[in-house]
Design a protein around this motif. Structure first.
Motif, mmCIF file in Angstrom:
data_model
loop_
_atom_site.group_PDB
_atom_site.id
_atom_site.type_symbol
_atom_site.label_atom_id
_atom_site.label_comp_id
_atom_site.label_asym_id
_atom_site.label_seq_id
_atom_site.Cartn_x
_atom_site.Cartn_y
_atom_site.Cartn_z
ATOM 1 N N THR A 42 0.831 -1.206 0.000
ATOM 2 C CA THR A 42 0.000 0.000 0.000
ATOM 3 C C THR A 42 0.868 1.259 0.000
ATOM 4 O OG1 THR A 42 -1.721 -1.189 1.209
ATOM 5 C CG2 THR A 42 -1.826 1.223 1.229
ATOM 6 N N GLY A 43 1.862 1.284 0.857
ATOM 7 C CA GLY A 43 2.764 2.440 0.912
ATOM 8 C C GLY A 43 3.535 2.622 -0.381
ATOM 9 N N GLY A 44 3.962 1.523 -0.988
ATOM 10 C CA GLY A 44 4.672 1.611 -2.265
ATOM 11 C C GLY A 44 3.799 2.193 -3.359
ATOM 12 N N PHE A 45 2.544 1.776 -3.398
ATOM 13 C CA PHE A 45 1.618 2.313 -4.394
ATOM 14 C C PHE A 45 1.392 3.812 -4.176
ATOM 15 C CE2 PHE A 45 -2.711 3.449 -5.681
ATOM 16 C CZ PHE A 45 -2.631 3.170 -7.039
ATOM 17 N N ILE A 46 1.151 4.203 -2.936
ATOM 18 C CA ILE A 46 0.928 5.613 -2.624
ATOM 19 C C ILE A 46 2.175 6.433 -2.955
ATOM 20 C CG2 ILE A 46 0.537 7.252 -0.735
ATOM 21 C CD1 ILE A 46 -1.263 5.039 0.528
ATOM 22 N N GLY A 47 3.351 5.925 -2.580
ATOM 23 C CA GLY A 47 4.598 6.633 -2.879
ATOM 24 C C GLY A 47 4.853 6.760 -4.367
ATOM 25 N N ASN A 48 4.510 5.722 -5.123
ATOM 26 C CA ASN A 48 4.680 5.756 -6.573
ATOM 27 C C ASN A 48 3.834 6.866 -7.181
ATOM 28 O OD1 ASN A 48 3.720 4.953 -9.404
ATOM 29 N ND2 ASN A 48 5.454 3.575 -9.101
ATOM 30 N N GLU A 49 2.583 6.915 -6.817
ATOM 31 C CA GLU A 49 1.688 7.937 -7.363
ATOM 32 C C GLU A 49 2.123 9.341 -6.929
ATOM 33 O OE1 GLU A 49 -0.738 7.445 -9.670
ATOM 34 O OE2 GLU A 49 0.099 5.425 -9.663
ATOM 35 N N ALA A 50 2.500 9.481 -5.663
ATOM 36 C CA ALA A 50 2.951 10.786 -5.174
ATOM 37 C C ALA A 50 4.225 11.224 -5.884
ATOM 38 C CB ALA A 50 3.176 10.724 -3.658
ATOM 39 N N GLY A 51 5.147 10.295 -6.093
ATOM 40 C CA GLY A 51 6.398 10.624 -6.782
ATOM 41 C C GLY A 51 6.170 11.072 -8.206
ATOM 42 N N LYS A 52 5.257 10.411 -8.910
ATOM 43 C CA LYS A 52 4.938 10.828 -10.278
ATOM 44 C C LYS A 52 4.374 12.241 -10.294
ATOM 45 C CE LYS A 52 4.041 6.250 -12.206
ATOM 46 N NZ LYS A 52 3.022 5.334 -12.731
ATOM 47 N N ARG A 53 3.509 12.543 -9.345
ATOM 48 C CA ARG A 53 2.903 13.875 -9.305
ATOM 49 C C ARG A 53 3.926 14.947 -8.937
ATOM 50 N NH1 ARG A 53 -3.250 12.832 -7.213
ATOM 51 N NH2 ARG A 53 -3.659 11.227 -8.754
#
Length: 101
Positions: free
Chosen positions: A71-82
């Motif tokens: 879950t944290g990896g998914f959230i971090g991935n999306e946040a990093g892209k933004r």
């Protein structure tokens, strides 16, 4: 992979961009995506593990660790892209326009 996707997307959608700008944009987006994915994924795994241990012992800890990490990896991935997209839009592109003028 995110940096490579960004580079390919810029090649297709922005042929007017120079190679240098495309590479910098790809590097920024890739770096922030990987960094936030790793950081937030680690925090999620730790938090999930703690919650899992407190609720279900060692087995719950393992399940919480894996679930929290994903879950944290998914959230971090999306946040990093933004974050990478925002930096490219508001910092890199204006700087390149200024530099080339």
């Amino acid at each position: 992979m995110t940096g490579l996707e960004s580079l390919r997307s810029d090649d297709i959608n922005h042929p007017e961009m120079g190679d240098g700008e495309k590479v910098v944009r790809a590097a920024i987006k890739g770096t922030f995506t990987a960094g936030l994915e790793l950081g937030v994924g680690s925090i999620g795994a730790s938090a999930g593990g703690l919650v899992g241990v407190s609720l279900g012992g060692p087995i719950g800890g393992v399940i919480g660790f894996v679930g929290g990490g994903l879950t944290g990896g998914f959230i971090g991935n999306e946040a990093g892209k933004r974050v990478g997209d925002s930096l490219n839009k508001y910092v890199v592109h204006p700087f390149v326009k200024w530099w080339n003028s």
